[in-house]
Design an enzyme around this catalytic site. Structure first.
Site, short mmCIF file in Angstrom:
data_model
loop_
_atom_site.label_atom_id
_atom_site.label_comp_id
_atom_site.label_asym_id
_atom_site.label_seq_id
_atom_site.Cartn_x
_atom_site.Cartn_y
_atom_site.Cartn_z
CB SER A 177 2.49 2.91 0.97
OG SER A 177 1.37 3.19 0.17
CE1 TYR B 13 4.11 1.17 -3.74
CE2 TYR B 13 2.03 2.34 -3.93
CZ TYR B 13 3.02 1.79 -3.15
OH TYR B 13 2.93 1.84 -1.78
CB SER B 14 -1.53 -1.40 -8.28
OG SER B 14 -2.93 -1.49 -8.14
CG ASN B 15 -2.43 2.20 -3.02
OD1 ASN B 15 -1.54 2.01 -2.20
ND2 ASN B 15 -2.59 3.36 -3.64
CB THR C 246 8.07 6.26 0.84
OG1 THR C 246 7.55 5.74 -0.39
CG2 THR C 246 9.58 6.36 0.74
#
Length: 399
Positions: A86, A192-194, A332
Site C-alpha cells: 500500500s 481503509y479500502s483498497n 505502510t
C-alpha cells in the site's frame, strides 16, 4: 536508540498476511548501530524470514539486514527489491495531486463526473477516495463485528494459492466492491479500502488517457531517478536481487507454506502493486516532503489528517510522541509475503524504510502472531526512539 517496551500502535499492521521462521542464522549483515542490529536479529528469531532496514538520522545513513533470503538460506540483500504493497497509494496520490495542480482534477468534484459508467454515489468526491472516507466496500475483504471477514476476491488460504497467478482488471475489482452495501454515507466516517485507490487509478487513466502506471513513471519514478522501482502490472517476477516471501496457511487439516515471491499483482493494482527498494523509497519520501513533487498548498492538503483518522491524502500521520521524534509522515504496506514501512519526520531529518519478508510460522496461533508483531514494533521503536518512554503506548497511527 535502544529497544524498549512500548507500542507503535497501528504502525504494526493487525492483519498480517503471513509470517515465517527463518531457517539458519539470523545474524545481521552489516556493522554499526548495535541496537538496530539487535532488533533486526530479534525480529528474525521471532519468526520473520528476513528483514532489511535503511535509516537516515543524526547519526548519518545506515542500512542493514538480518535473517535469510530464502528459507533454505542465503543473506538478505540490503539493496533488495520487494513488494511495497500500500505504499503504492502515496505514489498514486502524488500523481493525482499533480493533476489537481494542473487544473485537470478538482478534489471536491464528484468521482462520478470523471467515471460515470460505475454509478458511484454522487456524494463521493475525489478527496474522499484519497482519504478513505467514501464508505466503499473493500474488495479485499471487510472485517465483521464478530471478528470474521466478509470476503471479497480470493486472497486467503487455498483459494489464494490456486488463484495467485490470475489476472484481475480494475473494473472487476471495483464491481466486486459495488456489489456490496456501502459501509457508511460518504464523508461521514473513515474505513481503509483498497477499492478507493483502484478508483483513483482509473480516474487518472480517464483524465490523462494513459495507464496510471505510465503517469507514475512519468511524474515520479523517472524525475527522481528511482531506477529500482517498477510497476509490474501482470508480471509475476520480482526483478533483481530480492528476498523471498512466503505464505503460510491451513488447508483440509494440513499446514502449508507456499513461496509467493512470484504472483500476479494485478489484484492489488493502483492500491498496492509497486516493487521498490529502501533506497528508492527514501529518495521518494524525501523528495515528496521536501516539496519537489507538489506545491506547498497541496503538500499541506496531503499531510492534513481527516477528522476521523490519522490519515491525510494517501499519507499516514504517525504521532509517535516526544520521546520518539514527534510526528512522522509515510505509509505502510502489506501483500502476501511482504510487509513494508516508510516514515519520515516533517523536516526529513529522520527517515526510516523497512521491508520484512514472511516465512513459515503459523500466525493462526495467537501467541506466534503476537510475538512477531511485538518484534516488528520493537524494531521500529529502536529506529525512532531515543529517550525513556513517557508512557507504555505510542499514539496510534492509521493502519
Amino acid at each position: 536508540m535502544g529497544v524498549r517496551e512500548r507500542r507503535l500502535g497501528g504502525v504494526v499492521l493487525a492483519a498480517v498476511l503471513a509470517v515465517g521462521v527463518a531457517q539458519g542464522p539470523a545474524s545481521a549483515t552489516t556493522r554499526g548501530r548495535p541496537e538496530l542490529r539487535q532488533a533486526m536479529v530479534a525480529a528474525a528469531q521471532a519468526g520473520l524470514a528476513g528483514v532489511q532496514l535503511r535509516i537516515h538520522d543524526d547519526q548519518g545513513d545506515w542500512t542493514g539486514s538480518a535473517g535469510v533470503r530464502e528459507l533454505s538460506g542465503g543473506r538478505v540483500p540490503t539493496d533488495g527489491r520487494f513488494r511495497v504493497g500500500s505504499i503504492t497509494k502515496t505514489f498514486v496520490s502524488t500523481v493525482m495531486l499533480q493533476l489537481v495542480n494542473e487544473g485537470r482534477v478538482v478534489l471536491d468534484d464528484p468521482v462520478a463526473k470523471y467515471l460515470p459508467e460505475y454509478g458511484f454515489d454522487p456524494r463521493i468526491t475525489v478527496r474522499m477516495i484519497l482519504a478513505h472516507t467514501t464508505g466503499l466496500f473493500n474488495y479485499t475483504g471487510e472485517p465483521r463485528p464478530d471478528g470474521t471477514v466478509e470476503p471479497g476476491i480470493p486472497l486467503f488460504g487455498n483459494d489464494f494459492a490456486e488463484n495467485r497467478f490470475r489476472t484481475y482488471t480494475p473494473r472487476e475489482l471495483i464491481e466486486v466492491a459495488l456489489a456490496k452495501p456501502a459501509r457508511f454515507a460518504p464523508g461521514t466516517s473513515w474505513s481503509y479500502s483498497n477499492t478507493n485507490f483502484v478508483v483513483a487509478g482509473q480516474l487518472i487513466e480517464r483524465v490523462t488517457r494513459t495507464p496510471w502506471a505510465v503517469q507514475v513513471y512519468k511524474r515520479v519514478i523517472g524525475p527522481l531517478g528511482l531506477r529500482d522501482t517498477v510497476v509490474p502490472g501482470t508480471r509475476a517476477a520480482v526483478p533483481g536481487p530480492h528476498a523471498h516471501g512466503y505464505y503460510a496457511y491451513h488447508d483440509a487439516g494440513e499446514f502449508r507454506v507456499l513461496d509467493v515471491t512470484r504472483l500476479n499483482p494485478s489484484w492489488a493494482s493502483s492500491a498496492g502493486e509497486i516493487i521498490s527498494t529502501t533506497r528508492d523509497l527514501d529518495r521518494f519520501i524525501s523528495a515528496l516532503l521536501g516539496g519537489r513533487l507538489l506545491p506547498a498548498n497541496l503538500l499541506a492538503e496531503m499531510k492534513t489528517p481527516s477528522p476521523f483518522a490519522p490519515y491525510g491524502i494517501g499519507l499516514m500521520v504517525l504521532e509517535a510522541g516526544p520521546d520518539c521524534g514527534g510526528t512522522y509522515y509515510g505509509h505502510t504496506g502489506s501483500i502476501h509475503g511482504y510487509q513494508s514501512y516508510l516514515f519520515s519526520s516533517p523536516d526529513r531529518a529522520t527517515r526510516v524504510e523497512v521491508s520484512v519478508t514472511m516465512g513459515g510460522a503459523d500466525v493462526d496461533d495467537p501467541a506466534v502472531a503476537q510475538r512477531i508483531s511485538t518484534a516488528i514494533n520493537d524494531l521500529l521503536v529502536a529506529a525512532l526512539c531515543d529517550g525513556p518512554p513517557a508512557s507504555p503506548m505510542l499514539a496510534e497511527a492509521a493502519a
